[in-house]
Design an enzyme around this catalytic site. Sequence first.
Site, PDB file in Angstrom:
ATOM      1  N   GLU A  17       0.845  -1.198   0.000  1.00 28.12           N
ATOM      2  CA  GLU A  17       0.000   0.000   0.000  1.00 28.12           C
ATOM      3  C   GLU A  17       0.877   1.244   0.000  1.00 28.12           C
ATOM      4  O   GLU A  17       1.880   1.308   0.714  1.00 28.12           O
ATOM      5  CB  GLU A  17      -0.888   0.020   1.245  1.00 28.12           C
ATOM      6  CG  GLU A  17      -1.777   1.274   1.282  1.00 28.12           C
ATOM      7  CD  GLU A  17      -2.744   1.279   2.444  1.00 28.12           C
ATOM      8  OE1 GLU A  17      -3.670   0.464   2.433  1.00 28.12           O
ATOM      9  OE2 GLU A  17      -2.560   2.102   3.357  1.00 28.12           O
ATOM     10  N   ALA A 123     -20.128   2.150   3.828  1.00 30.13           N
ATOM     11  CA  ALA A 123     -19.400   1.720   2.629  1.00 30.13           C
ATOM     12  C   ALA A 123     -20.244   0.817   1.719  1.00 30.13           C
ATOM     13  O   ALA A 123     -20.062   0.824   0.500  1.00 30.13           O
ATOM     14  CB  ALA A 123     -18.116   0.995   3.037  1.00 30.13           C
TER      15      ALA A 123
HETATM   16  P1  FAD Z   1     -18.194   0.804   6.923  1.00 30.34           P
HETATM   17  O1  FAD Z   1     -18.012  -0.555   6.310  1.00 30.34           O
HETATM   18  O2  FAD Z   1     -19.249   1.656   6.407  1.00 30.34           O
HETATM   19  O3  FAD Z   1     -18.208   0.657   8.477  1.00 30.34           O
HETATM   20  C1  FAD Z   1     -18.118   1.810   9.309  1.00 30.34           C
HETATM   21  C2  FAD Z   1     -18.848   1.573  10.644  1.00 30.34           C
HETATM   22  O4  FAD Z   1     -20.243   1.508  10.398  1.00 30.34           O
HETATM   23  C3  FAD Z   1     -18.480   0.270  11.333  1.00 30.34           C
HETATM   24  O5  FAD Z   1     -18.491   0.487  12.715  1.00 30.34           O
HETATM   25  C4  FAD Z   1     -19.596  -0.689  10.931  1.00 30.34           C
HETATM   26  O6  FAD Z   1     -19.820  -1.709  11.907  1.00 30.34           O
HETATM   27  C5  FAD Z   1     -20.779   0.256  10.819  1.00 30.34           C
HETATM   28  N1  FAD Z   1     -21.747  -0.162   9.784  1.00 30.34           N
HETATM   29  C6  FAD Z   1     -21.456  -0.632   8.552  1.00 30.34           C
HETATM   30  N2  FAD Z   1     -22.578  -0.890   7.874  1.00 30.34           N
HETATM   31  C7  FAD Z   1     -23.606  -0.561   8.678  1.00 30.34           C
HETATM   32  C8  FAD Z   1     -25.021  -0.609   8.545  1.00 30.34           C
HETATM   33  N3  FAD Z   1     -25.595  -1.080   7.425  1.00 30.34           N
HETATM   34  N4  FAD Z   1     -25.801  -0.161   9.577  1.00 30.34           N
HETATM   35  C9  FAD Z   1     -25.228   0.284  10.740  1.00 30.34           C
HETATM   36  N5  FAD Z   1     -23.877   0.321  10.925  1.00 30.34           N
HETATM   37  C10 FAD Z   1     -23.085  -0.092   9.916  1.00 30.34           C
HETATM   38  N6  FAD Z   1      -9.758   5.796   4.909  1.00 30.34           N
HETATM   39  C11 FAD Z   1      -9.579   6.778   3.981  1.00 30.34           C
HETATM   40  O7  FAD Z   1     -10.056   7.888   4.189  1.00 30.34           O
HETATM   41  N7  FAD Z   1      -8.886   6.543   2.838  1.00 30.34           N
HETATM   42  C12 FAD Z   1      -8.364   5.327   2.535  1.00 30.34           C
HETATM   43  O8  FAD Z   1      -7.756   5.134   1.489  1.00 30.34           O
HETATM   44  C13 FAD Z   1      -8.542   4.265   3.488  1.00 30.34           C
HETATM   45  N8  FAD Z   1      -8.084   3.027   3.236  1.00 30.34           N
HETATM   46  C14 FAD Z   1      -8.338   2.010   4.133  1.00 30.34           C
HETATM   47  C15 FAD Z   1      -7.924   0.698   3.812  1.00 30.34           C
HETATM   48  C16 FAD Z   1      -8.166  -0.341   4.703  1.00 30.34           C
HETATM   49  C17 FAD Z   1      -7.719  -1.744   4.340  1.00 30.34           C
HETATM   50  C18 FAD Z   1      -8.811  -0.094   5.943  1.00 30.34           C
HETATM   51  C19 FAD Z   1      -9.034  -1.211   6.923  1.00 30.34           C
HETATM   52  C20 FAD Z   1      -9.236   1.193   6.249  1.00 30.34           C
HETATM   53  C21 FAD Z   1      -9.027   2.258   5.353  1.00 30.34           C
HETATM   54  N9  FAD Z   1      -9.457   3.552   5.605  1.00 30.34           N
HETATM   55  C22 FAD Z   1      -9.261   4.553   4.677  1.00 30.34           C
HETATM   56  C23 FAD Z   1     -10.115   3.873   6.884  1.00 30.34           C
HETATM   57  C24 FAD Z   1     -11.644   3.698   6.813  1.00 30.34           C
HETATM   58  O9  FAD Z   1     -12.183   4.610   5.899  1.00 30.34           O
HETATM   59  C25 FAD Z   1     -12.195   3.926   8.210  1.00 30.34           C
HETATM   60  O10 FAD Z   1     -11.809   2.858   9.055  1.00 30.34           O
HETATM   61  C26 FAD Z   1     -13.671   4.204   8.324  1.00 30.34           C
HETATM   62  O11 FAD Z   1     -13.934   4.627   9.669  1.00 30.34           O
HETATM   63  C27 FAD Z   1     -14.579   3.024   8.034  1.00 30.34           C
HETATM   64  O12 FAD Z   1     -14.610   2.733   6.717  1.00 30.34           O
HETATM   65  P2  FAD Z   1     -15.329   1.381   6.187  1.00 30.34           P
HETATM   66  O13 FAD Z   1     -15.275   1.433   4.724  1.00 30.34           O
HETATM   67  O14 FAD Z   1     -14.771   0.199   6.871  1.00 30.34           O
HETATM   68  O15 FAD Z   1     -16.827   1.668   6.692  1.00 30.34           O
END
Ligand code: FAD
Length: 286
Positions: A17, A123
């Site tokens: 990465e 997401a």
């Molecule tokens: P989600 O999957 O949406 O989850 C976020 C929270 O919401 C979790 O607590 C989950 O349990 C909850 N949730 C999910 N779906 C629901 C639902 N349907 N109803 C209620 N609650 C729900 N950040 C950046 O800004 N740029 C990057 O390039 C970046 N790259 C990353 C790469 C990796 C491999 C990882 C692990 C993280 C990265 N992040 C990045 C950080 C990430 O954006 C944060 O951790 C963010 O807080 C959560 O993103 P997510 O896509 O996992 O969110």
Amino acid sequence: MKIIDIITSDKPSLSFEVFPPKTSTSYENVKAATEEIAKLSPSYMSVTYGAGGGTSDYTVSIAENLKKLGTTPLAHLSCVSSTHEDVKNMLLKMKEHGIENVLALRGDIPQDGKEYPTDYHYAYELVKEIRSFGGFCVGGACYPETHPESESAAKDIEYLKIKADSGCEFFTTQMFFDNDILYNFLYRILKADINVPIVAGIMPVTNAKQIKRICAISGNSLPQRFLRIVDKYADKPEALMQAGIAFATEQAIDLYANGINAVHIYSMNNPLVAAAIKENVSNIIA
Ligand code: FAD
């Protein structure tokens, strides 16, 4: 090439990465570092995304450059402070530049008190949108130690299942420093009927302050035996780097030996770290 084809082939994968520059002044340095890492012929390279302004454009330009050099790029894309229109424009741009793989993320909720669009909350909504846009292999993030905002580990996995069912083809894990945490997580997601491939994310620790800060934010735990190394060599950067590389190598070898075929290194734009890990596992992934 699509990431799903790389990580589901019989050959173990090793990917890195990188993150794009925050300002135009550091662009050439960052680009040069990513090019050095690309010379190691990784299975693919992911490029993180910082929402807003020029930063998000740099993700595409760094990813496009990697592709030109023959490395498959995985462009990250976050949605929490974007409109549907912003996302559509970014996807058009990625397509135009030949990018075929996107890591769909919510992103961290901005804490600066400004007003942001609220088109997306999670997401999985972005995953659905990219899948219906078409043409991309779509991945997402997962958290072996549970996402810090999640009300419980069980709920986090319940929502991960929604993300998988929305069309997420693979998940890359948040970093972890104890492989048993990952093995336990894999067991729990399998029980929840989540069957998409998992890419194990590992960070070689090279900076004591930085890793403690990251762990405090992300809720990651550092094993005692590693904490001792971090504390002991906090003021000796070369020693810490050597120890961090050795620790990450040991983790990677254990993962491969236990059938985890896809290992992703959070290489923090550091070609020396990436090269050392690649060298240390070269016969294992050959
Ligand atoms: P989600 O999957 O949406 O989850 C976020 C929270 O919401 C979790 O607590 C989950 O349990 C909850 N949730 C999910 N779906 C629901 C639902 N349907 N109803 C209620 N609650 C729900 N950040 C950046 O800004 N740029 C990057 O390039 C970046 N790259 C990353 C790469 C990796 C491999 C990882 C692990 C993280 C990265 N992040 C990045 C950080 C990430 O954006 C944060 O951790 C963010 O807080 C959560 O993103 P997510 O896509 O996992 O969110």
